[in-house]
Scaffold this active site. Sequence first.
Site, PDB file in Angstrom:
ATOM      1  CB  THR A 110      -0.990  -0.023   1.287  1.00  0.00           C
ATOM      2  OG1 THR A 110      -1.640  -1.257   1.075  1.00  0.00           O
ATOM      3  CG2 THR A 110      -1.847   1.168   1.264  1.00  0.00           C
ATOM      4  CB  ALA A 156      -4.976  -1.138  -7.951  1.00  0.00           C
ATOM      5  CG  LEU A 185     -10.489   0.639  -5.632  1.00  0.00           C
ATOM      6  CD1 LEU A 185     -11.554   1.567  -5.418  1.00  0.00           C
ATOM      7  CD2 LEU A 185     -10.452  -0.440  -6.455  1.00  0.00           C
ATOM      8  CE  LYS A 186      -5.520  -2.014   1.306  1.00  0.00           C
ATOM      9  NZ  LYS A 186      -4.113  -2.337   1.334  1.00  0.00           N
ATOM     10  CG  LEU A 187      -4.533   5.355  -0.715  1.00  0.00           C
ATOM     11  CD1 LEU A 187      -4.141   6.722  -1.162  1.00  0.00           C
ATOM     12  CD2 LEU A 187      -3.908   4.770   0.321  1.00  0.00           C
TER      13      LEU A 187
END
Length: 290
Positions: free
Chosen positions: A92, A163, A166-168
């Site tokens: 991340t 991505a 989006l992960k955040l």
Amino acid sequence: MPDMKIGFIGYGAMAQRMGANLRRAGYSVVAFAPSGGKDETEMLPSPRAIAEAADVIILCVPNDAAENQSLQGDNGMLAGISAGKLVLDTSTVSPEQALALAKIAAENGFVVLDAPMSGSTPEAETGDLVMLVGGDAETVERAKPILDVVGKLTIHAGPAGSAARLKLVVNGVMGATLNVIAEGVSYGLKAGIDRDVLFDTLQQVAVVSPHHKRKLKMGQDKSFPSQFPTRLMSKDMGLLIDAGRKVGAFMPAMAIADQALGLSNRQHADEDYSALIGAMEHSVANTPHK
């Protein structure tokens, strides 16, 4: 495809579980971890050695700085990687870091997906992670057999960097929701609701997700074994707030959660991020918390 060798750069709790699932699926797995050997996986001495030995390289490091350290230098991944190899960045990191790695890949002839996962150690253990991937469709298809082993679902978020963004979003919702639950617990306890009645009730209602019910159980037990350590959740919230500021997003609830998790991080960095529930119970409700 299982005769391919997969190399991990970074081999912490999540990577070890992914590696175990890949071995069970027939893949050969090697790893590099700064702290040395972790399990029965063959450990190599540097990111460069991983890049030279593996057909597919999986980055799983804590932050942008650690990723850059693993890439650069005489013993970095870039010194050993050859054209055509596939890199999956499950870390991340900031969207800028994901885009920078995509640019490096294009300049050096290898291919990369930003591929952070949604899930904690229980999902990594069972291969039930949700894999978020950013990059071109051809590379996603190439990576699919590996992604299908470590995850139950792969979501192609869009081009490089998608991505990571989006992960955040996912982790921001996760952290902000945990903070709301912790606030609710602190009010309930201060208002005199029986502690077990409060926690047991929240375990039964539909508005609390299964993930956060696990966190509530930790809060009820006053025990926070690290499925997702506070230091990493606090880091992710900081990345989100920084990214949101750059695009002008309005995220007051997430900003408050960022502050709350930052405070919790001072004493509970290596405990699960659900330790915020215990910290709130201790500081607001004035009830015992170890």
